[in-house]
Write an enzyme that holds these catalytic residues in place. Structure first.
Site, PDB file in Angstrom:
ATOM      1  N   ASN A   2      21.628  10.553 -36.476  1.00 25.51           N
ATOM      2  CA  ASN A   2      21.861  11.398 -35.306  1.00 25.51           C
ATOM      3  C   ASN A   2      20.501  11.679 -34.668  1.00 25.51           C
ATOM      4  O   ASN A   2      19.559  12.088 -35.361  1.00 25.51           O
ATOM      5  CB  ASN A   2      22.526  12.708 -35.717  1.00 25.51           C
ATOM      6  CG  ASN A   2      23.932  12.498 -36.238  1.00 25.51           C
ATOM      7  OD1 ASN A   2      24.641  11.593 -35.782  1.00 25.51           O
ATOM      8  ND2 ASN A   2      24.348  13.317 -37.186  1.00 25.51           N
ATOM      9  N   HIS A  30      16.191  11.475 -40.881  1.00 27.81           N
ATOM     10  CA  HIS A  30      17.063  11.297 -42.046  1.00 27.81           C
ATOM     11  C   HIS A  30      18.186  10.336 -41.722  1.00 27.81           C
ATOM     12  O   HIS A  30      18.723  10.335 -40.622  1.00 27.81           O
ATOM     13  CB  HIS A  30      17.642  12.632 -42.530  1.00 27.81           C
ATOM     14  CG  HIS A  30      18.354  13.427 -41.475  1.00 27.81           C
ATOM     15  ND1 HIS A  30      17.690  14.201 -40.559  1.00 27.81           N
ATOM     16  CD2 HIS A  30      19.663  13.558 -41.187  1.00 27.81           C
ATOM     17  CE1 HIS A  30      18.546  14.784 -39.761  1.00 27.81           C
ATOM     18  NE2 HIS A  30      19.773  14.405 -40.106  1.00 27.81           N
TER      19      HIS A  30
HETATM   20  P1  AMP Z   1      21.957  16.240 -38.739  1.00 29.00           P
HETATM   21  O1  AMP Z   1      23.024  17.191 -38.238  1.00 29.00           O
HETATM   22  O2  AMP Z   1      22.192  14.797 -38.424  1.00 29.00           O
HETATM   23  O3  AMP Z   1      20.580  16.727 -38.332  1.00 29.00           O
HETATM   24  O4  AMP Z   1      22.040  16.298 -40.323  1.00 29.00           O
HETATM   25  C1  AMP Z   1      21.548  17.372 -41.069  1.00 29.00           C
HETATM   26  C2  AMP Z   1      22.378  17.413 -42.312  1.00 29.00           C
HETATM   27  O5  AMP Z   1      21.716  18.215 -43.265  1.00 29.00           O
HETATM   28  C3  AMP Z   1      23.779  18.028 -42.129  1.00 29.00           C
HETATM   29  O6  AMP Z   1      24.779  17.069 -42.473  1.00 29.00           O
HETATM   30  C4  AMP Z   1      23.773  19.214 -43.089  1.00 29.00           C
HETATM   31  O7  AMP Z   1      25.008  19.413 -43.741  1.00 29.00           O
HETATM   32  C5  AMP Z   1      22.671  18.830 -44.058  1.00 29.00           C
HETATM   33  N1  AMP Z   1      22.021  19.948 -44.727  1.00 29.00           N
HETATM   34  C6  AMP Z   1      21.592  21.106 -44.173  1.00 29.00           C
HETATM   35  N2  AMP Z   1      20.979  21.875 -45.107  1.00 29.00           N
HETATM   36  C7  AMP Z   1      21.025  21.176 -46.272  1.00 29.00           C
HETATM   37  C8  AMP Z   1      20.566  21.432 -47.595  1.00 29.00           C
HETATM   38  N3  AMP Z   1      19.925  22.568 -47.926  1.00 29.00           N
HETATM   39  N4  AMP Z   1      20.793  20.493 -48.541  1.00 29.00           N
HETATM   40  C9  AMP Z   1      21.444  19.348 -48.240  1.00 29.00           C
HETATM   41  N5  AMP Z   1      21.886  19.040 -46.997  1.00 29.00           N
HETATM   42  C10 AMP Z   1      21.682  19.946 -46.037  1.00 29.00           C
END
Ligand code: AMP
Ligand code: ZN
Length: 117
Positions: A90, A103
């Site tokens: 994303n 990521h």
């Molecule tokens: P994006 O929305 O593409 O920026 O992805 C960020 C992702 O990080 C989302 O799918 C969240 O659920 C995930 N996320 C946020 N905080 C954490 C955390 N502490 N540990 C693991 N995943 C997380």
């Protein structure tokens, strides 16, 4: 400086071990951990240890590490025994990016729609 840890970045804190995560793989340059809000039976994030705001910025600045992220996405899929899977970057808030540290989402274990929403 580009690539340096950012104090206010959630994923830099995970890399530093200051916030816990369920790690599934780690290399010299990458970490893979389970998404806290999984959207499929397998939902793993692969991140570079260095901070760049998105995948394209990572690839422009440190292409070898971008390749490491992609290779690790494949290794996660192999570990999870996924025959088919999706790798998603994303990019930008309008596309759902909420964490501005590059990521890859590795998503699999269920049927998927194309085109995506
Ligand atoms: P994006 O929305 O593409 O920026 O992805 C960020 C992702 O990080 C989302 O799918 C969240 O659920 C995930 N996320 C946020 N905080 C954490 C955390 N502490 N540990 C693991 N995943 C997380
Ligand atoms: Zn970061």
């Amino acid at each position: 400086m580009a690539g340096e840890p950012q104090d206010d970045c959630l994923f830099c804190k995970i890399v530093a071990g200051h916030i816990p995560a369920t790690l599934v793989r780690e290399t010299e340059t990458t970490v893979a951990f389970r998404d806290i809000n999984p959207q499929a039976p397998t939902h793993v994030l692969v991140i570079p240890k260095v901070h760049h705001p998105d995948a394209a910025a990572l690839a422009a600045a440190e292409p070898a590490i971008a390749a490491d992220v992609l290779r690790e996405a494949g290794e996660v899929a192999r570990d999870e025994k996924l025959e088919s899977y999706r790798v998603v970057f994303n990019t930008g808030s309008g596309a759902g990016q909420t964490v501005f540290h590059a990521h890859a989402h590795v998503i699999g274990g269920r049927g998927m729609q194309w085109p995506p929403g």
